[in-house]
Design a protein around this motif. Structure first.
Motif, PDB file in Angstrom:
ATOM      1  N   ILE A  97      45.962  42.175  51.953  1.00 13.01           N
ATOM      2  CA  ILE A  97      46.406  41.105  51.048  1.00 13.01           C
ATOM      3  C   ILE A  97      47.370  40.171  51.776  1.00 13.01           C
ATOM      4  O   ILE A  97      47.302  38.955  51.632  1.00 13.01           O
ATOM      5  CB  ILE A  97      47.052  41.697  49.782  1.00 13.01           C
ATOM      6  CG1 ILE A  97      45.998  42.419  48.947  1.00 13.01           C
ATOM      7  CG2 ILE A  97      47.730  40.608  48.954  1.00 13.01           C
ATOM      8  CD1 ILE A  97      46.559  43.264  47.828  1.00 13.01           C
ATOM      9  N   GLY A  98      48.273  40.751  52.585  1.00 12.05           N
ATOM     10  CA  GLY A  98      49.213  39.935  53.346  1.00 12.05           C
ATOM     11  C   GLY A  98      48.509  39.002  54.321  1.00 12.05           C
ATOM     12  O   GLY A  98      48.878  37.838  54.449  1.00 12.05           O
ATOM     13  N   LEU A  99      47.494  39.503  55.001  1.00 13.71           N
ATOM     14  CA  LEU A  99      46.737  38.658  55.929  1.00 13.71           C
ATOM     15  C   LEU A  99      46.022  37.538  55.175  1.00 13.71           C
ATOM     16  O   LEU A  99      45.990  36.393  55.631  1.00 13.71           O
ATOM     17  CB  LEU A  99      45.733  39.495  56.718  1.00 13.71           C
ATOM     18  CG  LEU A  99      46.332  40.417  57.775  1.00 13.71           C
ATOM     19  CD1 LEU A  99      45.259  41.323  58.356  1.00 13.71           C
ATOM     20  CD2 LEU A  99      47.019  39.619  58.870  1.00 13.71           C
ATOM     21  N   PHE A 100      45.462  37.865  54.023  1.00 11.13           N
ATOM     22  CA  PHE A 100      44.790  36.853  53.212  1.00 11.13           C
ATOM     23  C   PHE A 100      45.774  35.772  52.763  1.00 11.13           C
ATOM     24  O   PHE A 100      45.478  34.587  52.831  1.00 11.13           O
ATOM     25  CB  PHE A 100      44.119  37.518  52.005  1.00 11.13           C
ATOM     26  CG  PHE A 100      43.409  36.566  51.100  1.00 11.13           C
ATOM     27  CD1 PHE A 100      42.217  35.971  51.477  1.00 11.13           C
ATOM     28  CD2 PHE A 100      43.937  36.243  49.861  1.00 11.13           C
ATOM     29  CE1 PHE A 100      41.560  35.079  50.642  1.00 11.13           C
ATOM     30  CE2 PHE A 100      43.304  35.357  49.017  1.00 11.13           C
ATOM     31  CZ  PHE A 100      42.103  34.776  49.408  1.00 11.13           C
ATOM     32  N   LEU A 101      46.961  36.176  52.314  1.00  9.31           N
ATOM     33  CA  LEU A 101      47.963  35.207  51.858  1.00  9.31           C
ATOM     34  C   LEU A 101      48.539  34.393  53.012  1.00  9.31           C
ATOM     35  O   LEU A 101      48.955  33.250  52.811  1.00  9.31           O
ATOM     36  CB  LEU A 101      49.096  35.925  51.123  1.00  9.31           C
ATOM     37  CG  LEU A 101      48.745  36.469  49.741  1.00  9.31           C
ATOM     38  CD1 LEU A 101      49.855  37.369  49.233  1.00  9.31           C
ATOM     39  CD2 LEU A 101      48.487  35.333  48.772  1.00  9.31           C
ATOM     40  N   ILE A 103      47.090  32.998  55.327  1.00  5.63           N
ATOM     41  CA  ILE A 103      46.208  31.898  55.738  1.00  5.63           C
ATOM     42  C   ILE A 103      46.784  30.556  55.307  1.00  5.63           C
ATOM     43  O   ILE A 103      46.634  29.559  56.005  1.00  5.63           O
ATOM     44  CB  ILE A 103      44.786  32.103  55.166  1.00  5.63           C
ATOM     45  CG1 ILE A 103      44.148  33.330  55.816  1.00  5.63           C
ATOM     46  CG2 ILE A 103      43.919  30.883  55.368  1.00  5.63           C
ATOM     47  CD1 ILE A 103      42.836  33.741  55.185  1.00  5.63           C
ATOM     48  N   THR A 104      47.461  30.523  54.155  1.00  6.90           N
ATOM     49  CA  THR A 104      48.003  29.262  53.654  1.00  6.90           C
ATOM     50  C   THR A 104      49.520  29.239  53.817  1.00  6.90           C
ATOM     51  O   THR A 104      50.176  30.279  53.808  1.00  6.90           O
ATOM     52  CB  THR A 104      47.675  29.073  52.158  1.00  6.90           C
ATOM     53  OG1 THR A 104      48.368  30.066  51.412  1.00  6.90           O
ATOM     54  CG2 THR A 104      46.191  29.182  51.902  1.00  6.90           C
ATOM     55  N   LEU A 108      52.626  32.210  52.623  1.00  5.83           N
ATOM     56  CA  LEU A 108      53.405  32.917  53.647  1.00  5.83           C
ATOM     57  C   LEU A 108      54.560  33.760  53.094  1.00  5.83           C
ATOM     58  O   LEU A 108      54.724  34.906  53.524  1.00  5.83           O
ATOM     59  CB  LEU A 108      53.915  31.932  54.702  1.00  5.83           C
ATOM     60  CG  LEU A 108      52.884  31.505  55.746  1.00  5.83           C
ATOM     61  CD1 LEU A 108      53.464  30.434  56.657  1.00  5.83           C
ATOM     62  CD2 LEU A 108      52.396  32.680  56.544  1.00  5.83           C
ATOM     63  N   PRO A 109      55.383  33.268  52.167  1.00  7.85           N
ATOM     64  CA  PRO A 109      56.459  34.115  51.664  1.00  7.85           C
ATOM     65  C   PRO A 109      55.943  35.377  50.963  1.00  7.85           C
ATOM     66  O   PRO A 109      56.544  36.440  51.064  1.00  7.85           O
ATOM     67  CB  PRO A 109      57.214  33.229  50.674  1.00  7.85           C
ATOM     68  CG  PRO A 109      56.779  31.847  50.943  1.00  7.85           C
ATOM     69  CD  PRO A 109      55.444  31.922  51.602  1.00  7.85           C
TER      70      PRO A 109
END
Length: 143
Positions: A97-101, A103-104, A108-109
């Motif tokens: 999920i962190g890697l997916f988030l 991307i934008t 990032l936070p």
């Protein structure tokens, strides 16, 4: 001010549901007497998940200056059992999920928080959640 804004956004965008899920898991563990060490750990993860910006997960013996049953050999055994049965796939979920988030720029936070949850998700026994403002006071006892 930014911590408050990010925490509110986190809660609105799924943090509340994640925390409630962890507390439900803690309740299930607490019902079975043998699961009490993991119940406490799941409750701490729930606290951390609810309001993560401005908080950190630290070892209790480091923060409080003394060992207890969860930070000694039994805590190590509890963490080994946890990581084999549940911790690795929960941590993997936070990483994905962190890697997916990540991307934008807007995500990032929130990606940072998912990565920050990985260590306590892998090895929760013997950990406590503290405010960065007062590193020795547990999150649940802040005023």
């Amino acid at each position: 001010m930014f911590r408050l804004i990010f925490n509110v956004l986190w809660v609105i965008l799924g943090g509340l549901e994640l925390a409630l899920a962890w507390w439900f898991i803690a309740l299930i563990f607490a019902i079975s007497i043998i699961g009490i060490p993991w119940a406490r750990a799941a409750f701490n993860i729930g606290l951390y998940t609810l309001w993560p910006f401005g908080s950190d997960a630290v070892r209790r013996d480091t923060a409080l200056g003394q060992e207890d049953i969860g930070t000694g050999a039994l805590g190590l055994l509890g963490n080994i059992i946890w990581v084999l049965l549940a911790g690795w796939w929960l941590a993997l979920g936070h990483i994905v999920i962190g890697l997916f988030l990540a991307i934008t720029i807007i995500g990032l936070p929130f990606a940072y928080i998912h990565f920050k949850l990985v260590p306590i998700t892998l090895f929760p026994v013997g950990m406590m959640v503290v405010s960065r403002n007062n590193m020795t006071q547990p999150y649940s006892q802040r005023s």
